[in-house]
Design an enzyme around this catalytic site. Structure first.
Site, PDB file in Angstrom:
ATOM      1  N   VAL A 101       1.019  -1.072   0.206  1.00 42.57           N
ATOM      2  CA  VAL A 101      -0.343   0.150   0.137  1.00 42.57           C
ATOM      3  C   VAL A 101       0.776   1.423   0.305  1.00 42.57           C
ATOM      4  CG1 VAL A 101      -1.460   1.522   1.100  1.00 42.57           C
ATOM      5  CG2 VAL A 101      -1.412  -1.401   1.298  1.00 42.57           C
ATOM      6  N   TYR A 198      -3.392  -3.624  -9.225  1.00 43.86           N
ATOM      7  CA  TYR A 198      -4.254  -4.910  -8.926  1.00 43.86           C
ATOM      8  C   TYR A 198      -4.669  -4.961  -8.868  1.00 43.86           C
ATOM      9  CZ  TYR A 198      -3.758  -8.525  -5.786  1.00 43.86           C
ATOM     10  OH  TYR A 198      -4.793  -9.831  -5.362  1.00 43.86           O
ATOM     11  N   GLY A 199      -5.614  -4.290  -8.504  1.00 44.30           N
ATOM     12  CA  GLY A 199      -7.278  -4.681  -8.912  1.00 44.30           C
ATOM     13  C   GLY A 199      -7.658  -4.916 -10.640  1.00 44.30           C
ATOM     14  N   LYS A 202      -6.513  -8.121 -12.123  1.00 42.74           N
ATOM     15  CA  LYS A 202      -7.806  -9.560 -11.055  1.00 42.74           C
ATOM     16  C   LYS A 202      -9.323  -9.226 -11.686  1.00 42.74           C
ATOM     17  CE  LYS A 202      -4.484 -11.389  -8.086  1.00 42.74           C
ATOM     18  NZ  LYS A 202      -3.948 -13.411  -8.899  1.00 42.74           N
TER      19      LYS A 202
HETATM   20  P1  NDP Z   1       2.709 -14.670  -1.086  1.00 48.81           P
HETATM   21  O1  NDP Z   1       2.773 -13.008  -1.558  1.00 48.81           O
HETATM   22  O2  NDP Z   1       3.031 -15.485   0.297  1.00 48.81           O
HETATM   23  O3  NDP Z   1       2.707 -15.252  -2.578  1.00 48.81           O
HETATM   24  C1  NDP Z   1       2.870 -15.528  -3.543  1.00 48.81           C
HETATM   25  C2  NDP Z   1       3.535 -16.647  -4.838  1.00 48.81           C
HETATM   26  O4  NDP Z   1       3.380 -15.742  -6.111  1.00 48.81           O
HETATM   27  C3  NDP Z   1       4.748 -16.707  -4.291  1.00 48.81           C
HETATM   28  O5  NDP Z   1       4.994 -17.913  -4.163  1.00 48.81           O
HETATM   29  C4  NDP Z   1       5.421 -16.072  -5.551  1.00 48.81           C
HETATM   30  O6  NDP Z   1       7.176 -16.789  -5.346  1.00 48.81           O
HETATM   31  C5  NDP Z   1       4.947 -16.561  -6.242  1.00 48.81           C
HETATM   32  N1  NDP Z   1       5.127 -15.723  -7.480  1.00 48.81           N
HETATM   33  C6  NDP Z   1       5.216 -14.392  -7.958  1.00 48.81           C
HETATM   34  N2  NDP Z   1       5.629 -14.278  -9.510  1.00 48.81           N
HETATM   35  C7  NDP Z   1       5.427 -15.635 -10.222  1.00 48.81           C
HETATM   36  C8  NDP Z   1       6.106 -16.042 -11.192  1.00 48.81           C
HETATM   37  N3  NDP Z   1       6.835 -14.998 -12.125  1.00 48.81           N
HETATM   38  N4  NDP Z   1       6.231 -17.631 -11.313  1.00 48.81           N
HETATM   39  C9  NDP Z   1       6.441 -18.308 -10.739  1.00 48.81           C
HETATM   40  N5  NDP Z   1       6.328 -17.771  -8.957  1.00 48.81           N
HETATM   41  C10 NDP Z   1       5.182 -16.577  -8.603  1.00 48.81           C
HETATM   42  O7  NDP Z   1       0.830 -14.119  -1.935  1.00 48.81           O
HETATM   43  P2  NDP Z   1      -0.742 -15.069  -1.205  1.00 48.81           P
HETATM   44  O8  NDP Z   1      -0.428 -16.104  -0.784  1.00 48.81           O
HETATM   45  O9  NDP Z   1      -1.412 -14.217  -0.959  1.00 48.81           O
HETATM   46  O10 NDP Z   1      -1.666 -15.000  -3.026  1.00 48.81           O
HETATM   47  C11 NDP Z   1      -1.460 -15.913  -4.048  1.00 48.81           C
HETATM   48  C12 NDP Z   1      -2.180 -15.312  -4.483  1.00 48.81           C
HETATM   49  O11 NDP Z   1      -3.604 -15.178  -3.878  1.00 48.81           O
HETATM   50  C13 NDP Z   1      -1.804 -14.394  -5.680  1.00 48.81           C
HETATM   51  O12 NDP Z   1      -2.464 -14.652  -6.493  1.00 48.81           O
HETATM   52  C14 NDP Z   1      -2.550 -12.772  -4.939  1.00 48.81           C
HETATM   53  O13 NDP Z   1      -3.259 -12.101  -5.838  1.00 48.81           O
HETATM   54  C15 NDP Z   1      -3.719 -14.024  -4.458  1.00 48.81           C
HETATM   55  N6  NDP Z   1      -5.290 -13.510  -3.043  1.00 48.81           N
HETATM   56  C16 NDP Z   1      -4.419 -13.055  -2.270  1.00 48.81           C
HETATM   57  C17 NDP Z   1      -5.059 -12.680  -0.897  1.00 48.81           C
HETATM   58  C18 NDP Z   1      -4.266 -12.463   0.045  1.00 48.81           C
HETATM   59  O14 NDP Z   1      -5.256 -11.611   1.183  1.00 48.81           O
HETATM   60  N7  NDP Z   1      -3.427 -13.070   0.468  1.00 48.81           N
HETATM   61  C19 NDP Z   1      -6.519 -11.540  -1.460  1.00 48.81           C
HETATM   62  C20 NDP Z   1      -7.300 -11.917  -2.742  1.00 48.81           C
HETATM   63  C21 NDP Z   1      -6.164 -13.067  -3.945  1.00 48.81           C
HETATM   64  P3  NDP Z   1       8.432 -15.968  -4.487  1.00 48.81           P
HETATM   65  O15 NDP Z   1       8.285 -16.637  -3.574  1.00 48.81           O
HETATM   66  O16 NDP Z   1       9.290 -16.725  -5.399  1.00 48.81           O
HETATM   67  O17 NDP Z   1       8.101 -15.163  -4.826  1.00 48.81           O
END
Ligand code: NDP
Length: 281
Positions: A101, A198-199, A202
């Protein structure tokens, strides 16, 4: 060459699953899915460490390196699953990024970088993997409630396109690119977009899910594949921070529900689903 046994083994693939919600999805699939479960990550070390952490819980995930931002990585991964398993039964597109943010990175950069991973890379994954999804397969794209609130903040003209049943993949890709281009020039607000990269990413992923589900129904009507966008809720991860309401395992519940919709189920399909319920769009 794969053995006949491997070709008939069911397989689930989760992107970006070395931590957060993706890791929790893999954990739940290891417990509930009858078949091989692949934890994938862009970084081999982080991915293998996550596989080991699951092993210490008594769970067996397999690892494959997959950077969704790298087309070579996507195509070689797709070739691996085609060769070893003859396709994929469950695909969960979870990998995603978000700027914090308070991040002071210019909006133009945030728009380009965020759309690259959350929309364009997810689309590349779907382009390469959808042809591999086996009959009865399940595809889940991890979107967000932020995409829905962003839809409501777009201009009426954009809202009409994003809700229409005749929007094509090309039109959607053009609109997502237009957002990035207008953000570069500081003109996205005049273009009818709200101030959230981001919005928009998605929102785009949810609309893409609806478009691809319609296409699957037309092109493979007898294959019973179900494809949906899911919101995990607000989940305590590195992305959302520790104040969020759900644990990662709780956040995995709706994505896993969609991934394991029973054989013969016909819905939901092409929907945005949160708390296991189809949401209005
Ligand atoms: P994290 O940041 O904890 O995890 C994100 C994951 O995505 C990490 O494993 C990261 O890998 C991986 N990633 C990012 N870029 C790449 C790439 N180019 N290739 C492969 N892997 C990649 O986030 P969240 O677990 O919270 O999010 C997971 C999903 O859920 C996302 O799509 C997020 O937008 C969505 N989401 C999350 C919410 C929340 O409240 N947390 C709410 C709504 C949706 P690395 O460790 O290498 O960076």
């Amino acid at each position: 060459m794969s053995s006949a046994a491997e070709m008939s083994t069911r397989v689930a693939v989760v992107t970006g699953s070395n931590k957060g919600i993706g890791l929790a999805i893999v954990r739940a699939l290891c417990q509930q899915f009858q078949g091989d479960v692949y934890l994938t990550a862009r970084d081999k070390g982080r991915g293998q460490a996550a596989v080991e952490s699951l092993a210490s819980e008594g769970l067996k995930a397999l690892f494959h390196q997959l950077d969704v931002g790298d087309l070579n990585s996507i195509s070689s991964s797709a070739a691996f699953f085609k060769e070893k398993y003859g396709g994929v039964d469950v695909l969960i597109n979870n990998a995603g990024i978000a700027f914090g943010v308070g991040d002071t990175t210019p909006f133009a950069v945030q728009a380009e970088v965020t759309l690259k991973t959350n929309f364009f890379a997810a689309r590349d994954m779907l382009t390469h993997f959808l042809p591999l999804i086996k009959a009865g397969g399940r595809v889940v794209n991890i979107s967000s409630f932020v995409g829905s609130s962003t839809l409501a903040k777009c201009s009426p003209v954009l809202q009409q396109r994003f809700r229409s049943e005749d929007i094509t993949e090309d039109e959607l890709v053009g609109l997502m690119q237009r957002f990035v281009d207008q953000a570069q020039k500081g003109e996205h607000k005049q273009g009818g977009w709200p101030d959230t990269a981001y919005g928009v990413s998605k929102l785009g992923l949810t609309v893409l899910s609806m478009i691809l589900a319609r296409r699957l129904s037309q092109q493979r009507p007898n294959d019973g594949i179900l494809l949906n966008a899911a919101c995990p809720g607000w989940v305590r991860t590195d992305m959302a921070g520790q104040a969020a309401e759900k644990s990662p395992d709780e956040g995995a519940v709706t994505p896993v529900y969609l991934a394991l919709l029973p054989p013969g189920a016909t819905e939901p399909h092409g929907k945005f689903v949160s708390e296991k319920e189809v949401q209005p769009w």
